[in-house]
Design a protein around this motif. Sequence first.
Motif, PDB file in Angstrom:
ATOM      1  N   THR A   1     -18.515  -2.531   3.893  1.00 45.00           N
ATOM      2  CA  THR A   1     -16.877  -2.382   3.336  1.00 45.00           C
ATOM      3  C   THR A   1     -16.586  -3.581   3.147  1.00 45.00           C
TER       4      THR A   1
ATOM      5  N   PHE B   1     -12.529   3.356  -0.654  1.00 38.69           N
ATOM      6  CA  PHE B   1     -12.526   4.151   0.561  1.00 38.69           C
ATOM      7  C   PHE B   1     -13.317   3.636   1.230  1.00 38.69           C
TER       8      PHE B   1
ATOM      9  N   ASP C   1     -14.315   8.561   8.007  1.00 39.70           N
ATOM     10  CA  ASP C   1     -13.071   7.980   7.926  1.00 39.70           C
ATOM     11  C   ASP C   1     -13.472   8.587   9.030  1.00 39.70           C
ATOM     12  N   THR C   2     -12.778   8.000  10.249  1.00 37.34           N
ATOM     13  CA  THR C   2     -11.854   8.284  11.737  1.00 37.34           C
ATOM     14  C   THR C   2     -11.020   8.452  12.403  1.00 37.34           C
TER      15      THR C   2
ATOM     16  N   ASP D   1      -7.186   6.823   7.697  1.00 35.60           N
ATOM     17  CA  ASP D   1      -6.263   6.475   6.746  1.00 35.60           C
ATOM     18  C   ASP D   1      -6.901   6.038   5.828  1.00 35.60           C
TER      19      ASP D   1
ATOM     20  N   VAL E   1      -9.331   5.476   4.881  1.00 38.32           N
ATOM     21  CA  VAL E   1     -10.745   4.427   4.840  1.00 38.32           C
ATOM     22  C   VAL E   1     -12.018   4.130   5.379  1.00 38.32           C
ATOM     23  N   ALA E   2     -13.288   5.038   4.652  1.00 36.24           N
ATOM     24  CA  ALA E   2     -14.131   5.084   5.489  1.00 36.24           C
ATOM     25  C   ALA E   2     -14.740   3.833   6.594  1.00 36.24           C
ATOM     26  N   ASP E   3     -14.520   4.033   7.996  1.00 37.21           N
ATOM     27  CA  ASP E   3     -14.530   2.838   9.026  1.00 37.21           C
ATOM     28  C   ASP E   3     -15.933   3.139   9.410  1.00 37.21           C
TER      29      ASP E   3
ATOM     30  N   ARG F   1     -10.536   5.352  -3.918  1.00 32.48           N
ATOM     31  CA  ARG F   1     -10.004   6.517  -3.429  1.00 32.48           C
ATOM     32  C   ARG F   1      -8.644   6.757  -3.737  1.00 32.48           C
TER      33      ARG F   1
END
Length: 777
Positions: free
Chosen positions: A3, A62, A95-96, A99, A101-103, A375
Amino acid sequence: MHTRATFAGLLALVAAALLAHGCSDAVTPDRRTHPTPALALGAIHIAGQDLFVPDGFDVNLFADGLDGPRALALGPGGAVFVALSDPGEIIRLVDTDGDGVADAESTVLSGLSYPFGLAFRGDTMYFAEQTAVKRLDPGATTPVTLIPNLPEGAHLTRTIAFGPDNLLYLAIGSSCNVCDDALPRAAVTRYNLDGSNPHTFATGLRNSVGLAFHPTTGELWANNNDRDYLGDDVPPEHLNILRDGRWYGWPQCYLPGQANPEYPGADCSAVEPPALTFQAHSAPLGLAFYTGAMFPAEYVGDAFMTYHGSWNRTVPTGAKVVRVRVVNGQPTAIEDFVTGWQLADGSRWGRPVGLLVMPDGALLVSDDFAGRIWRVSYSLPAEKTGDLDVTTTTTGSDPDPDGYTVAVDGGTGQPIGINSSVRFTGLAAGSHSVVLSGVAGNCSVSGGNTQTVNVPSGGTATVAYSVTCATPPGDLTVTTSTGGSSLDPDGYTVAVDGGAGRAIGINGSVTFTSLAAGSHSVALTDVASNCTVGGSNPRTVTVPSGGTATVSFAVTCTTPPGDLTVTTSTGGSSLDPDGYTVAVDGGAGQAIGINSSVTFTSLAAGSHSVALTDVASNCTVSGSNPRTVTVPSGGTATVSYTVTCTTPPGDLTVTTSTGGSSLDPDGYTVAVDGGAGQAIGINSSVTFSGISAGSHTVALSGVASNCSVSGGNSQTANVPSGGTATVSYSVSCTTPPGDLTVTTSTGGSGGRWRNGPGDRDQQQRHVHQPRGRQPQR
């Protein structure tokens, strides 16, 4: 997981990317100036560079630090599945915290042969490698091969999509720039979901990477990378709407009627035309229809495409995301949506590939050059506001005491006095439409009720309305009510103050609007002669200011009478100089000449009896007399009498007067003009009637010889027309004398004459008797 990778090291990826993605994916080493985007887009500073998007849109990372992400798919739970073609992996990003953004990142499959196509049906993932299409069932770790033995090499992408017909569609590109390839290359093939029953759906597609079904029409759209080496602008790239059994031209043709030089004389008439063409060498890859709810409504139903960018164009092109406008299921235009990955000198710091519309409506864009997933989101920009003061100034007479209403941009109105002001606060900076309403009809607004004003950010704009009022006019409604018989179907005309008249029905109404308040004269005209208007006409009425006055005319009609003209025509002789008398229905007679006419006026319409009288006896009337005639309402009937006259005869009276002696007891005979005689006594008279007027000869005969007629037996008499002539005969008679004859007859001897009584000798005496008398025996 990878990321938020920095821009450092991106250049090291360039060479590998160019080698891995073949001819359509390489960047030309000849960097030249590229024109700035034609559409004015706002700049988003990100990753040390600027991307350009329309106003209201934003771009964030993202995911970053990925190894060549290409195709994207939405999996269970909103997870994003990414095909990393070069390392042969499929990964899962989550994206848990929502927001944008993939985390969380995990590897789903690895050790694959250039995976590209990704698609889900429920929780089952389907994917395509170079040589096979496979399925990974939920919870499984080993995929199931559905379509094996696909050709490998050259254009490596294998795109899959599920149709509304519940079938699987697979696109495979050509093995070369221009050549004769065997199927399933350069085509889209349709399969059952288990990979069975292959059916060639569309051919002649050199390299269709982007596949998507239109959300409304259900038609399959595909972009197409056309051939190289015909120049910077030929042939154009295609956006096609694929139809079963159609040929789209490659390798022989690149457009309908346009043959490739390697196939001179090729018949290109059967080439299915593209739905849209665009800049050659753009290298379109991703294709997705926007079905989200985040972007403005005008975007829904449109499509997005990624241009990976040219590799051998003199002036580089591409490296952007474009919007395809769609109207009624057809693409109509292409415009830039996200640009900036290609710099002014032609160099690039990113190359978009895949597209994915997220559940929240955001658009993901994979970038295999920079190893990122971008994104794109939208939010209404924070408004800059200002205030607006509206003032009114009212002059003149009869101003509206209720005041007015003012509204901005069609919003809720606010009351404002006739000489007052009102303030609108917190209006968005920019142009606004201000409308003053509720203005009385007798008032006018200088410059109009609507004004446009520019509200400055953080400031106050002013709009001033100048209103002038006058005594408001009024209306006048005129009504008619007509009764009786023989109503006039044409109606009437009504006028006010001698102005232009207006038609009004016999039982109708008409309204004169905007008359000056005050007294007016109203006249009803064109009233038929058999109709009368009740009351005065014209009439005077007062029209109230701002109100309506009413005038009612009551009209009564009767069936109009007619006339009767009687004419006489008299011929013949002895015409009656006094003329005749004519009467209608036994009424008082009117004198009429023998060749004349007389008119009886205002007779009731209908049947009448007409009689001609006082006709002289020597005249006759032709035809019936009296006669029946129908007099029309409002018209004239005519009766003609033809009279023929003749001269009337006269009478002749003959008288006899006989005197003397020995009158003839048998009387006489009298005749006229040698005609049949009539017996007439010796002292008598006889009348001959009906003798034509004029001279006649009268003869008296049968007169005894002892009688004589004074003046002679024949007389001339003049018989008057219609009168009596008289002829008188005077006859004188005398006793007529007689003769005596003596006869002797002697016998024997001696001759002796004896004369004495007792003498037996025969004697003959001759005795004279009166004339006309028989001797007595």
